[in-house]
Write a protein that holds these residues in place. Structure first.
Motif, PDB file in Angstrom:
ATOM      1  N   SER A  26       0.799  -1.087   0.042  1.00  0.00           N
ATOM      2  CA  SER A  26       0.074   0.265   0.087  1.00  0.00           C
ATOM      3  C   SER A  26       1.080   1.136   0.037  1.00  0.00           C
ATOM      4  CB  SER A  26      -0.939   0.024   1.456  1.00  0.00           C
ATOM      5  OG  SER A  26      -1.393   1.177   1.283  1.00  0.00           O
ATOM      6  N   CYS A 211     -13.922   0.354   9.152  1.00  0.00           N
ATOM      7  CA  CYS A 211     -13.246   0.270   7.886  1.00  0.00           C
ATOM      8  C   CYS A 211     -11.871   0.386   7.821  1.00  0.00           C
ATOM      9  CB  CYS A 211     -13.812   1.681   7.063  1.00  0.00           C
ATOM     10  SG  CYS A 211     -13.239   2.233   5.485  1.00  0.00           S
ATOM     11  N   ASP A 214     -10.369  -2.964   8.644  1.00  0.00           N
ATOM     12  CA  ASP A 214     -10.491  -3.870   7.471  1.00  0.00           C
ATOM     13  C   ASP A 214      -9.914  -3.656   6.147  1.00  0.00           C
ATOM     14  OD1 ASP A 214     -12.048  -5.618   8.799  1.00  0.00           O
ATOM     15  OD2 ASP A 214     -14.141  -4.638   8.093  1.00  0.00           O
ATOM     16  N   GLY A 216      -9.726  -0.570   4.578  1.00  0.00           N
ATOM     17  CA  GLY A 216     -10.464   0.588   3.792  1.00  0.00           C
ATOM     18  C   GLY A 216      -9.926   1.738   4.150  1.00  0.00           C
ATOM     19  N   ARG A 217     -10.454   2.921   3.424  1.00  0.00           N
ATOM     20  CA  ARG A 217     -10.160   4.084   3.782  1.00  0.00           C
ATOM     21  C   ARG A 217     -11.643   4.988   4.121  1.00  0.00           C
ATOM     22  NH1 ARG A 217      -6.127   5.237  -1.192  1.00  0.00           N
ATOM     23  NH2 ARG A 217      -4.340   3.763  -0.246  1.00  0.00           N
ATOM     24  N   CYS A 228     -17.131   3.618   3.032  1.00  0.00           N
ATOM     25  CA  CYS A 228     -15.749   2.946   3.160  1.00  0.00           C
ATOM     26  C   CYS A 228     -15.329   2.390   1.707  1.00  0.00           C
ATOM     27  CB  CYS A 228     -15.846   1.648   4.080  1.00  0.00           C
ATOM     28  SG  CYS A 228     -14.226   0.775   4.378  1.00  0.00           S
ATOM     29  N   LYS A 230     -12.482   0.637  -0.661  1.00  0.00           N
ATOM     30  CA  LYS A 230     -11.416  -0.265  -0.696  1.00  0.00           C
ATOM     31  C   LYS A 230     -11.015  -0.559  -2.014  1.00  0.00           C
ATOM     32  CE  LYS A 230     -13.152  -2.898   3.432  1.00  0.00           C
ATOM     33  NZ  LYS A 230     -13.334  -4.164   4.035  1.00  0.00           N
ATOM     34  N   ASP A 231      -9.617  -0.460  -2.363  1.00  0.00           N
ATOM     35  CA  ASP A 231      -9.191  -0.677  -3.675  1.00  0.00           C
ATOM     36  C   ASP A 231      -9.532  -2.303  -3.990  1.00  0.00           C
ATOM     37  OD1 ASP A 231      -8.250   1.841  -3.808  1.00  0.00           O
ATOM     38  OD2 ASP A 231      -6.441   1.338  -2.916  1.00  0.00           O
ATOM     39  N   GLU A 234      -6.320  -4.216  -3.100  1.00  0.00           N
ATOM     40  CA  GLU A 234      -6.250  -4.487  -1.661  1.00  0.00           C
ATOM     41  C   GLU A 234      -7.054  -5.664  -1.366  1.00  0.00           C
ATOM     42  OE1 GLU A 234      -4.110  -3.269   0.633  1.00  0.00           O
ATOM     43  OE2 GLU A 234      -3.083  -2.380  -1.122  1.00  0.00           O
ATOM     44  N   VAL A 235      -8.063  -5.666  -1.796  1.00  0.00           N
ATOM     45  CA  VAL A 235      -9.274  -6.745  -1.539  1.00  0.00           C
ATOM     46  C   VAL A 235      -8.610  -8.238  -1.846  1.00  0.00           C
ATOM     47  CG1 VAL A 235     -11.553  -7.550  -2.012  1.00  0.00           C
ATOM     48  CG2 VAL A 235     -11.270  -5.096  -1.635  1.00  0.00           C
TER      49      VAL A 235
END
Length: 632
Positions: A26, A211, A214, A216-217, A228, A230-231, A234-235
């Motif tokens: 990240s 978020c 987990d 997320g942003r 939330c 989430k890329d 990233e998931v």
């Protein structure tokens, strides 16, 4: 050889696991530094990566204070000091206008909208009402003070921060508006009450916390609703990593268990042979000193330009003429008289090199540096050079209160007259009121006693020795303490026996009451040499005379005015030493009692459940009797 191999294997394994655990592609930094602020993490982020957090930091090369923005699009402030979930901020423009007493200061309004991701709470912010000059003072502003030194408008405000917090803007007249500004002090004119620094607490919303953890942003859409983000990449990483986690956890568990057992075994061996292993003592001693040094340097770095002047040890020797004029000595170290280059006289407390940790030193510098009050001793500077520590105070020509209250000249004359005693008692109460309510952070002293009250040339009292002090937030009513602190004879009972109540600013009120009773009696509160058994414990004897409205039989009272001062001091003190902290007055109330009329004071309940007898008060336990009495 086997032990060396085992250690090498464990260190290697732990290094591999840490690298595997910490690997993250990240772009957001897990932690970073900015100026003098270190180990910053979410919700902080660099201004170049606003999507990585909520509180943006910039100017990281501008030491000591970088800039911070609490929400996108809001103002930038200087970040002065950061705690777990709060940060002290400073407004440079407001500082300039306040210093110059410019009315533009009242154009500021410190209010923060709450985001669905985070909520804010400003601690030392007070309400002010700004009205155009055409607004006449009416019943709506009864009890308010008015400042009309600005052209075109007037300012209405209350003297204390706790008043009028619930005022709402829509209830004001049409030509008035509500503004919020930081409060610095409770005395002086309006500009001196205001300050450029304020404390902001924050709390992440549950949605944002979930978020973030987990992966997320926390984001806000155009309608100010939380979502939330989430890329996809990233998931995918998180999904792929699930199957590996069980295996890594097993390795981590066995490695951690082995390392723990090895460490415990090594400590046991060192403990068993501690008297034979010379370097064990050196490790224990120097380890603690290194930690003290690190803690103190960290504090000084965070305090930046707000810390008092720092002297080196050579300068301390020059100021004291190589420690020529000794004023006193105690368990903490030695106090010397000195002179600065400008001719100002100072008292230099040189702390013992090998006694205690750095906590007392940090407490002293941190506490007094936050204060500015006529009844608080001023810290001119300090020295911290390796194991050399010294504190430089303003010089108090009359020394400590202790030497003036225990020795009477005769049966009819006191060293200090009653007007002076009353002025000293009132000044100490005002100083404590300021520590508890008036300065930016509430300070609990925990060691109020005659030895720690210094007197200037006019016998104006100054509270000193903040080595046991505790700093806490303004909204904290109860503080946590790991152990008892204070001096026998002045310690509040709840500090020794916690089931009597929580430790709070009321603990200082108890110490104050015990000290003033000694000022009144010119003697220790416990006296094994008293003529009658009932006089052994002085507060009991005084209470009986107050209760029966009898003459106090105190030395040196010459007229009715002095008698009234003495009775007010006694009644206020008896309220302060109530066993139940909730029955004790705040120091603001104590000031009100001392300044008010004697007829308006109520007789307090009897403070103690038990009166010590002459048999119990012998030379070996005389100082402990007070504490024992209070926790029966």
């Amino acid at each position: 050889m086997a032990i060396t191999s085992l250690v090498s294997f464990l260190l290697s394994l732990l290094l591999i696991l840490v690298q595997a655990k910490g690997r993250n592609d990240s772009t957001c930094l897990k932690s970073f530094s900015c100026g003098n602020f270190t180990n910053l993490s979410f919700p902080f982020s660099l201004s170049a990566q606003p999507e990585c957090g909520i509180l943006s930091m910039s100017g990281c090369d501008d030491k000591p204070f970088p800039k911070i923005r609490l929400l996108p699009g809001r103002d930038w402030y200087y970040a002065l000091q950061q705690h777990d979930s709060s940060v002290w901020l400073g407004d440079q423009k407001l500082k300039t206008t306040l210093t110059q007493h410019k009315c533009q200061a009242f154009n500021k309004n410190f209010s923060l909208p709450n985001s669905p991701s985070i909520s804010f709470n400003m601690i030392n912010i007070n309400n002010f009402i700004k009205c155009s000059s055409t607004q006449k003072k009416n019943d709506r502003f009864a009890g308010y003070n008015m400042y009309n030194g600005c052209e075109g408008f007037s300012i209405y405000y209350k003297l204390t921060r706790d008043d009028d917090k619930n005022i709402e803007a829509h209830n004001l007249p049409t030509n008035c508006s509500l503004i919020k500004l930081p409060i610095h002090a409770n005395d002086g004119d309006l500009f001196n009450r205001l300050g450029p620094e304020f404390l902001v607490e924050w709390k992440l919303s549950d949605d944002c916390s979930e978020c973030h953890y987990d992966g997320g942003r926390c984001q806000t859409d155009k309608t100010n609703k939380f979502y939330c983000h989430k890329d996809v990449a990233e998931v995918s990483k998180l999904t792929a990593g699930i199957s590996k986690r069980g295996y890594l956890r097993k390795i981590w568990f066995f490695a951690a268990t082995g390392a723990s057992l090895f460490t415990v075994g090594l400590l046991v061996l060192l403990f068993c042979f501690r008297n034979k292993v010379l370097w064990y003592k050196y490790i224990r001693f120097w380890g603690s000193k290194v930690e003290d040094h690190r803690n103190i340097e960290e504090f000084l770095k965070n305090y930046g330009s707000y810390a008092p002047k720092r002297y080196n040890y050579t300068e301390i020797k020059r100021i004291t003429s190589r420690f020529k004029n000794k004023l006193g000595q105690g368990g903490f170290g030695t106090v010397y008289r000195g002179s600065l280059g400008n001719g100002s006289q100072v008292a230099v407390k040189v702390l013992n090199e090998l006694k205690g940790s750095g906590e007392d030193f940090i407490n002293e510098v941190a506490s007094i540096s936050r204060t500015s009050h006529v009844n608080i001793v001023s810290l001119v500077g300090f020295c911290f050079e390796c194991r050399k520590r010294a504190l430089v105070y303003e010089f108090m020509p009359n020394g400590s209160l202790e030497k003036f209250i225990y020795k009477e000249r005769s049966d009819t004359v006191r060293q200090l007259g009653w007007p002076t005693l009353y002025k000293i008692a009132l000044g100490i109460a005002r100083g404590l009121e300021y520590l508890h309510r008036g300065c930016t952070t509430r300070i609990l002293h925990f060691d109020i006693k005659p030895h720690n009250i210094l007197l200037d040339e006019d016998f104006c009292p100054k509270i000193s020795d903040f080595g046991l002090a505790k700093l806490c937030m303004k909204n904290e009513s109860i503080v946590s303490m790991l152990g008892a602190r204070g001096t026998i004879g002045y310690i509040a009972p709840e500090i020794v026996c916690r089931n009597l109540g929580g430790v709070s600013h009321k603990s200082d009120a108890y110490s104050y009451g015990m000290m003033v009773l000694e000022m009144v009696g010119g003697r220790k509160n416990v006296d094994a040499g008293a003529d009658r058994t009932s006089e052994i414990y002085f507060p009991h004897w005084l209470y009986q005379r107050i209760e029966l409205d009898e003459d106090l039989q105190l030395v040196g009272i010459m007229n009715e005015e002095e008698n009234e001062c003495a009775r007010k001091m006694v009644i206020a003190s008896l309220w302060c030493i109530q066993t139940d902290p909730s029955n004790r007055p705040s120091m603001s109330k104590v000031v009100e009692m001392l300044e008010g009329k004697l007829d308006s004071l109520q007789i307090p309940p009897k403070p103690y459940l038990y009166s010590p007898s002459r048999i119990e008060v012998d030379s070996s336990i005389i100082e402990l009797t007070t504490t024992t009495t209070l926790i029966e």
